[in-house]
Design a protein around this motif. Structure first.
Motif, short mmCIF file in Angstrom:
data_model
loop_
_atom_site.label_atom_id
_atom_site.label_comp_id
_atom_site.label_asym_id
_atom_site.label_seq_id
_atom_site.Cartn_x
_atom_site.Cartn_y
_atom_site.Cartn_z
N PHE A 1 0.84 -1.18 0.00
CA PHE A 1 0.00 0.00 0.00
C PHE A 1 0.88 1.24 0.00
CE2 PHE A 1 -3.15 -2.95 1.64
CZ PHE A 1 -4.31 -2.50 1.06
N ILE A 2 0.57 2.20 -0.82
CA ILE A 2 1.29 3.47 -0.82
C ILE A 2 0.24 4.58 -0.64
CG2 ILE A 2 2.85 5.01 -2.07
CD1 ILE A 2 3.76 2.60 -3.69
N PRO A 3 -0.03 4.97 0.62
CA PRO A 3 -1.07 5.95 0.85
C PRO A 3 -0.67 7.32 0.31
CG PRO A 3 0.16 5.55 2.85
CD PRO A 3 0.63 4.54 1.84
N ASP B 1 -8.52 2.74 4.74
CA ASP B 1 -8.50 4.01 5.46
C ASP B 1 -7.08 4.39 5.85
OD1 ASP B 1 -11.21 4.32 5.30
OD2 ASP B 1 -11.63 3.91 7.42
N VAL B 2 -6.75 5.65 5.68
CA VAL B 2 -5.45 6.17 6.11
C VAL B 2 -5.50 6.45 7.61
CG1 VAL B 2 -3.80 8.07 5.92
CG2 VAL B 2 -4.85 7.13 3.86
N ILE B 3 -4.46 6.03 8.30
CA ILE B 3 -4.38 6.23 9.75
C ILE B 3 -3.03 6.86 10.10
CG2 ILE B 3 -5.96 4.38 10.43
CD1 ILE B 3 -3.42 2.62 10.82
N GLY C 1 -0.06 5.22 7.75
CA GLY C 1 -0.23 3.91 7.14
C GLY C 1 -1.66 3.74 6.66
N VAL C 2 -1.96 2.53 6.21
CA VAL C 2 -3.28 2.21 5.69
C VAL C 2 -3.78 0.95 6.39
CG1 VAL C 2 -4.54 1.41 3.65
CG2 VAL C 2 -2.89 3.27 3.44
N VAL C 3 -5.06 0.92 6.71
CA VAL C 3 -5.66 -0.28 7.29
C VAL C 3 -5.72 -1.36 6.21
CG1 VAL C 3 -7.76 -1.26 8.29
CG2 VAL C 3 -7.01 1.03 8.97
N ALA D 1 -5.08 -5.21 10.96
CA ALA D 1 -3.70 -5.12 10.49
C ALA D 1 -3.54 -3.82 9.71
CB ALA D 1 -3.35 -6.31 9.61
N SER D 2 -2.33 -3.25 9.76
CA SER D 2 -2.09 -2.00 9.02
C SER D 2 -0.68 -1.98 8.48
CB SER D 2 -2.33 -0.78 9.92
OG SER D 2 -1.15 -0.33 10.53
N SER D 3 -0.44 -1.06 7.56
CA SER D 3 0.89 -0.90 6.98
C SER D 3 1.71 0.13 7.74
CB SER D 3 0.78 -0.47 5.51
OG SER D 3 0.16 0.81 5.41
N ALA D 4 1.17 0.72 8.81
CA ALA D 4 1.92 1.71 9.58
C ALA D 4 3.12 1.05 10.24
CB ALA D 4 1.02 2.35 10.64
#
Length: 257
Positions: A41-43, A153-155, A171-173, A190-193
């Motif tokens: 993911f690339i927010p 969703d961006v977090i 990151g992104v959910v 889980a998230s990409s943060a």
């Protein structure tokens, strides 16, 4: 509530790929499942929570930064650090594993004040702990969302990675999954943060600055795991689910209700 652009494609079931080793963000590595999760993911860049007009305090800190504290657990033969965030002037949320086996718990505010904890309670339903203090944590408190974030969703995560300086990371959910530690009731997110040891207990914020979850773990692919706000809200409404956390030296630190 603002919404971000959804991820470009829908990912398959999170549990379908090979198992990964999970690293608890303030503790040791654990052999766990869940499946490997997508990490590409690339927010799009977005404003940090609370960066709108008037969001900064006179000293230049956002409300999200002012409510976030460093948690220091001085145990019997070890020292551990984590993160927490204020629910009110004398109560904060962090992770259970951050405060386990404590002799003394102290929190440090964004402006450098050191505050002693007077009690800590934990639950086995999720990796969540509630810590109370006699001295005020300050006037900035968490605004809790009522709904969990959804895939795409961006977090933003605000915390003290490696026990160092206060930082924010986006990151992104990625979606819901079962708890890789195998102890939480229900699903986690889980998230990409990207988070580090010391980030445990960090608030996860939506683009409106509302808390939508609590960081508690990461895996070796740098994907992070979140206790969703729905779980936290339920726990906070059911005080009977929390019990006093035992101290490794009861005469020096007494966790009481």
């Amino acid at each position: 509530m603002s919404r971000t652009r959804r991820a470009r494609r829908t990912w398959g079931a999170l549990a379908s790929a090979a198992a990964v080793m999970l690293t608890v963000t303030a503790c040791a590595a654990l052999p766990v499942e869940p499946a490997a999760l997508p990490d590409d993911f690339i927010p799009e860049p977005s404003a940090s929570p609370g960066d709108g007009t008037g969001a900064l305090s006179p000293d230049g800190f956002t409300a999200a930064q002012r409510m976030t504290v460093r948690v220091r657990n001085v145990g019997c033969g070890f020292i551990a650090t984590g993160t927490g965030f204020a629910l009110d002037s004398h109560t904060l949320v962090t992770n259970r594993h951050v405060v386990e086996d404590a002799k003394r718990i102290t929190v440090t505010t964004y402006d450098g004040r050191s505050i002693a904890a007077t009690a800590a309670t934990t639950t086995t339903v999720a990796d969540i702990a509630i810590v109370t203090t006699e001295e005020s944590l300050g006037t900035a408190h968490a605004r809790r969302a009522q709904e969990d974030p959804v895939e795409g969703d961006v977090i933003t995560v605000v915390g003290y990675p490696n026990g160092g300086r206060l930082t924010s990371t986006a990151g992104v959910v990625l979606g819901p999954t079962t708890d890789p530690k195998g102890v939480a009731v229900g699903t986690v997110l889980a998230s990409s943060a990207s988070v580090e040891p010391g980030s445990s207990g960090s608030p996860v914020l939506d683009e409106d600055g509302r808390v939508v979850g609590v960081i508690y773990a990461k895996n070796y692919s740098n994907q992070s795991f979140i206790v969703p706000i729905s779980t936290l809200n339920t726990l906070l409404s059911e005080e009977s689910l929390f019990v006093p956390e035992a101290s490794c030296a009861p005469n020096q630190y007494q966790a009481t209700p």
